[in-house]
Design an enzyme around this catalytic site. Structure first.
Site, PDB file in Angstrom:
ATOM      1  N   ASN A  68     -17.592  -4.468 -35.147  1.00  0.00           N
ATOM      2  CA  ASN A  68     -17.629  -5.019 -36.378  1.00  0.00           C
ATOM      3  C   ASN A  68     -17.516  -6.380 -36.214  1.00  0.00           C
ATOM      4  O   ASN A  68     -16.881  -7.140 -35.507  1.00  0.00           O
ATOM      5  CB  ASN A  68     -16.243  -4.589 -37.022  1.00  0.00           C
ATOM      6  N   GLY A  69     -18.824  -7.027 -36.544  1.00  0.00           N
ATOM      7  CA  GLY A  69     -19.067  -8.715 -36.159  1.00  0.00           C
ATOM      8  C   GLY A  69     -20.431  -9.000 -36.053  1.00  0.00           C
ATOM      9  O   GLY A  69     -21.196  -8.171 -36.135  1.00  0.00           O
TER      10      GLY A  69
ATOM     11  N   CYS B 199     -17.867  -4.252 -41.306  1.00  0.00           N
ATOM     12  CA  CYS B 199     -18.330  -2.840 -40.907  1.00  0.00           C
ATOM     13  C   CYS B 199     -16.843  -2.274 -40.932  1.00  0.00           C
ATOM     14  O   CYS B 199     -15.811  -3.220 -40.831  1.00  0.00           O
ATOM     15  CB  CYS B 199     -19.045  -2.536 -39.662  1.00  0.00           C
TER      16      CYS B 199
ATOM     17  N   LYS C 250     -22.327  -2.901 -61.802  1.00  0.00           N
ATOM     18  CA  LYS C 250     -22.369  -3.595 -60.827  1.00  0.00           C
ATOM     19  C   LYS C 250     -23.884  -3.827 -60.350  1.00  0.00           C
ATOM     20  O   LYS C 250     -24.247  -4.866 -60.083  1.00  0.00           O
ATOM     21  CB  LYS C 250     -21.567  -2.901 -59.370  1.00  0.00           C
TER      22      LYS C 250
ATOM     23  N   GLU D 113     -21.111 -19.809 -65.713  1.00  0.00           N
ATOM     24  CA  GLU D 113     -20.327 -18.897 -65.108  1.00  0.00           C
ATOM     25  C   GLU D 113     -18.970 -18.688 -65.307  1.00  0.00           C
ATOM     26  O   GLU D 113     -18.587 -17.370 -65.340  1.00  0.00           O
ATOM     27  CB  GLU D 113     -20.385 -19.135 -63.412  1.00  0.00           C
TER      28      GLU D 113
ATOM     29  N   GLU E 147     -16.940 -11.073 -69.620  1.00  0.00           N
ATOM     30  CA  GLU E 147     -17.075  -9.765 -68.841  1.00  0.00           C
ATOM     31  C   GLU E 147     -15.833  -9.030 -68.736  1.00  0.00           C
ATOM     32  O   GLU E 147     -15.842  -7.799 -68.827  1.00  0.00           O
ATOM     33  CB  GLU E 147     -17.796 -10.002 -67.411  1.00  0.00           C
TER      34      GLU E 147
ATOM     35  N   HIS F 158     -24.193 -31.583 -80.156  1.00  0.00           N
ATOM     36  CA  HIS F 158     -25.222 -30.714 -81.039  1.00  0.00           C
ATOM     37  C   HIS F 158     -24.856 -29.498 -81.589  1.00  0.00           C
ATOM     38  O   HIS F 158     -25.934 -28.836 -81.780  1.00  0.00           O
ATOM     39  CB  HIS F 158     -26.596 -31.082 -80.166  1.00  0.00           C
TER      40      HIS F 158
ATOM     41  N   TRP G 250     -22.268  -1.927 -42.428  1.00  0.00           N
ATOM     42  CA  TRP G 250     -22.661  -2.923 -43.090  1.00  0.00           C
ATOM     43  C   TRP G 250     -23.704  -3.914 -42.431  1.00  0.00           C
ATOM     44  O   TRP G 250     -23.143  -4.700 -41.750  1.00  0.00           O
ATOM     45  CB  TRP G 250     -21.977  -3.540 -43.984  1.00  0.00           C
TER      46      TRP G 250
ATOM     47  N   LYS H 134     -17.665 -14.866 -66.803  1.00  0.00           N
ATOM     48  CA  LYS H 134     -16.449 -14.099 -66.010  1.00  0.00           C
ATOM     49  C   LYS H 134     -15.488 -14.126 -67.066  1.00  0.00           C
ATOM     50  O   LYS H 134     -14.980 -12.892 -67.072  1.00  0.00           O
ATOM     51  CB  LYS H 134     -15.701 -15.083 -64.997  1.00  0.00           C
TER      52      LYS H 134
ATOM     53  N   ARG I 221     -15.910  -1.454 -46.780  1.00  0.00           N
ATOM     54  CA  ARG I 221     -16.517  -2.610 -45.935  1.00  0.00           C
ATOM     55  C   ARG I 221     -17.703  -2.656 -45.603  1.00  0.00           C
ATOM     56  O   ARG I 221     -18.200  -3.521 -44.880  1.00  0.00           O
ATOM     57  CB  ARG I 221     -15.558  -2.485 -44.409  1.00  0.00           C
TER      58      ARG I 221
HETATM   59  C1  G6P Z   1     -24.898  -7.152 -63.172  1.00  0.00           C
HETATM   60  C2  G6P Z   1     -23.625  -7.430 -62.645  1.00  0.00           C
HETATM   61  C3  G6P Z   1     -23.585  -9.083 -62.498  1.00  0.00           C
HETATM   62  C4  G6P Z   1     -24.751  -9.441 -61.611  1.00  0.00           C
HETATM   63  C5  G6P Z   1     -25.940  -8.885 -62.422  1.00  0.00           C
HETATM   64  C6  G6P Z   1     -27.281  -9.432 -61.448  1.00  0.00           C
HETATM   65  O1  G6P Z   1     -24.950  -7.482 -64.750  1.00  0.00           O
HETATM   66  O2  G6P Z   1     -22.638  -6.980 -63.505  1.00  0.00           O
HETATM   67  O3  G6P Z   1     -22.329  -9.154 -61.810  1.00  0.00           O
HETATM   68  O4  G6P Z   1     -24.582 -10.775 -61.669  1.00  0.00           O
HETATM   69  O5  G6P Z   1     -26.196  -7.468 -62.560  1.00  0.00           O
HETATM   70  O6  G6P Z   1     -26.901  -8.596 -60.551  1.00  0.00           O
HETATM   71  P1  G6P Z   1     -27.669  -8.940 -58.984  1.00  0.00           P
HETATM   72  O7  G6P Z   1     -27.159  -7.591 -57.919  1.00  0.00           O
HETATM   73  O8  G6P Z   1     -29.068  -8.858 -59.118  1.00  0.00           O
HETATM   74  O9  G6P Z   1     -27.182 -10.151 -58.436  1.00  0.00           O
END
Ligand code: G6P
Length: 615
Positions: free
Chosen positions: A101-102, A2, A610, A488, A495, A511, A75, A492, A27
């Site tokens: 906050n905490g 928060c 996002k 992953e 992306e 293969h 948050w 990254k 935050r």
């Molecule tokens: C989008 C984001 C990714 C994320 C995916 C799933 O593609 O750019 O970073 O992994 O959605 O999102 P979620 O919020 O369901 O984890």
């Protein structure tokens, strides 16, 4: 997480607090509130929603006058985001008001004691418990606010950054910190309080960052006194001259949110297991699992649905659930699952993983699974999100808001919570011995420190990034628990740098992908000591014979891979099942630095979002 802001001085507090809250919204932004002392009384307005929603509401509800005030952007952790759970919170008498906050971990027992003493509670928050505890101490012992805060905090277990004031002493604000950040800006006859310096950077460059277990009473027109909460000893204030500009502060001094979030992983992982894993007692407590233990234990299989990085966390979970809890697991792309008429019934348990809690395909998969009678458990980061509400039960990751589009800390906190669930089920099913269970808890507790160690390779990784930044293709290989990490790592890089990258199980290389290997192909191979080390070393030899460029992600002290690879990046040793929490760190940093060197928009890569709320 928060954000907290406070002001006491000679200016109007409201505009300073409002602007400060907007700067701290990174935050948390599920609700907000402000309390002002108008010269006679406390005037308070709060609401679910963002700071702009508060601004609209507050202007209709209260006068914005007063030179003392506190504000909060939330948050949520305890209690869903709504108007009542928003901060600030009053004490029962209405004399005291607090922002926090905490997490107060022992709030339930404190609440019961306070209820027995006649206190009542409007919200579900731990914070309202704390302010009434302070009031109780004040009343019983006839103490001033500062002393009462100190005594109350000595009864509290958890983390906090708080600011409290008393309408009967409207010339002071009491602040304290443990675990959560708290900065005090020192102006001319005025003080600013905030989670970081961004709310007051344009008013003063002089700031004190409270250390853990310190408290201060900031008095209008008086010098600041800082004390240790435990033993009341006075602390010499260390006043720093802030060197930073506003934009840097908003990213916490990092160039990008992604890098900041990579570096937040030690604390995010800790926040995710804190209060849920009691190492000394060898206990894991997850309310959503405990309340539905029968569903978990009677499930014929677990089906995990997710998208993107969350799907990769699901793949890691598949290994750990099967390995430790001996429950069959299938991991599905939510987008495929929802459209392929899956065979599913009430004996299935579905786990939906989502950082945002808003991903449309995952949400649709949940609805489908529920319609077929399955019990659906959610693992989300955003409190009160659609997926959190739609699932039958769940457990939040406590990663804090993730702003960089490329997910980093969400991934490692998802693995953390899924590991806790697997361990809890393994214990309940008797598929893990008590000594192994204890060992896992102890190792998990050490992961944040080991992540810090892994982050120390950043400069070395930068040099590797410099060498490979112009490559057009990249391969990532791993086996077992580290196969999903290879996926992953590749995701990254794709992306944020727009370099084509593929992740593969190391043994599958022969293969197909092996045909791509020549002296121009960089290949990141995860080859940590535990697991299938010798097999991966053989795979590395196969790459070497074809002149591929090898970047080995290895355990500290490794010798064999070092002899074969062009570069090695070391991570600390841990249990195989926990190794993804460490091996993923160098891959995040590698993709980050390649993207920065290529001049890409790291935090907002092209074509991505996002939270994907459309199919
Ligand atoms: C989008 C984001 C990714 C994320 C995916 C799933 O593609 O750019 O970073 O992994 O959605 O999102 P979620 O919020 O369901 O984890």
């Amino acid at each position: 997480m928060c954000g907290i802001v406070g002001y006491i001085g000679h200016r109007e507090a409201y505009p300073i607090i409002l602007k400060g809250l907007k700067r701290l919204e990174y935050r948390g932004y599920d609700s907000a509130g402000i309390a002002l002392y108008d010269g006679c009384d406390i005037k308070l307005s709060k609401t679910k929603g963002k700071v702009v929603d508060l601004e609209d509401k507050l202007l209709k509800e209260i006068p914005t006058v007063g030179s003392l005030g506190i504000g909060h952007t939330r948050w949520a952790t305890h209690g869903v985001p709504n108007d009542v759970n928003s901060h600030p919170h009053y004490s029962n008498s209405g004399n005291l008001v607090i922002i926090h906050n905490g997490i107060i971990e022992n709030y339930e027992s404190l609440k019961t004691e306070l209820k027995n003493r006649g206190y009542s509670f409007k919200s579900d928050t731990d914070t309202e418990v704390l302010i009434n505890l302070i009031e109780d101490v004040m009343k019983n012992d006839n103490l001033k606010l500062g002393k009462a805060v100190q005594i109350a905090l000595n009864q509290v277990v958890g983390a906090y950054a708080i600011a409290v004031f008393d309408k009967n002493k409207p010339n002071e604000i009491v602040v304290a910190k443990l675990g959560s950040p708290l900065a005090i800006g020192i102006g001319d006859d005025e003080f600013f309080i905030a989670s970081d310096a961004s709310p007051f950077i344009e008013y003063t460059k002089n700031a004190i960052y409270l250390e853990d277990e310190e408290m201060a009473i900031v008095r209008r027109g008086k010098d600041l006194k800082i004390r240790k909460i435990k033993d009341d000893s006075l602390v010499d204030p260390y006043i720093q001259e802030l060197q930073i500009n506003l934009e840097q502060i908003e990213k916490g001094g990092y160039d990008h949110f992604m890098l900041k979030e990579i570096y937040e992983q030690p604390s995010a992982i800790k926040d995710t297991y804190r209060g849920r894993m009691l190492v000394n007692e060898a206990i894991i407590k997850l309310a959503g699992v405990e309340d539905n233990m029968k569903k978990f234990l009677n499930a014929d299989r677990i089906i995990i649905v997710a998208c993107g990085t969350s799907w990769h966390a699901g793949l890691v979970a598949e290994y750990i659930f099967e390995d430790l809890a001996r429950i069959p697991v299938e991991v599905e792309y939510a987008s495929e699952f929802r459209y392929r008429n899956p065979v599913i019934n009430e004996k299935d348990l579905v786990i939906a993983i989502s950082q945002s809690g808003e991903t449309a395909d995952t949400l649709a998969a949940i609805k489908l699974a529920k319609s077929k009678g399955a019990f659906v458990f959610g693992v989300c980061n955003v409190v009160g999100s659609s997926i959190a509400r739609e699932t039958n039960a769940g457990a939040y990751t406590h990663a804090g808001p993730e702003i960089g589009v490329a997910s980093t800390k969400a991934f490692t906190t998802q693995i953390t919570i899924l590991t806790l669930i697997a361990l809890r089920l393994a214990r309940a099913k008797g598929t893990i011995s008590s000594s192994d269970f204890r060992l896992y808890l102890m190792e998990l507790e050490m992961i944040p420190e080991k992540v810090i160690k892994a982050l120390e390779s950043e400069e070395h990784i930068k040099k590797i990034a410099e060498i490979y930044k112009t490559t057009r293709n990249f391969l990532y290989l791993g086996r077992g628990y580290n196969f999903p990490v290879a996926l992953e790592g590749a995701l990254k890089l794709k992306e944020i740098s727009y370099i084509h990258a593929e992740g593969y199980p190391a043994a599958e290389m022969k293969h197909g992908p092996i045909a791509l290997i020549d002296e121009n192909m960089p290949i990141a191979v995860i080859a940590t000591k535990k697991g299938h080390y010798e097999k991966v070393v053989s795979n590395i030899q196969e790459i070497k014979s074809r002149k591929g460029k090898i970047i080995g992600i290895v355990t500290e002290g490794d010798v064999s891979v070092r002899e074969l690879a062009d570069h090695v990046i070391e991570v600390p040793e841990t249990l195989e099942a926990l190794s993804p929490l460490l091996t993923t760190i160098p891959l995040q940093l590698l993709s980050y630095h390649i993207a920065v060197m290529l001049g890409k928009n790291v935090d907002q890569p092209r074509n991505l979002a996002k939270s994907v709320t459309v199919e």
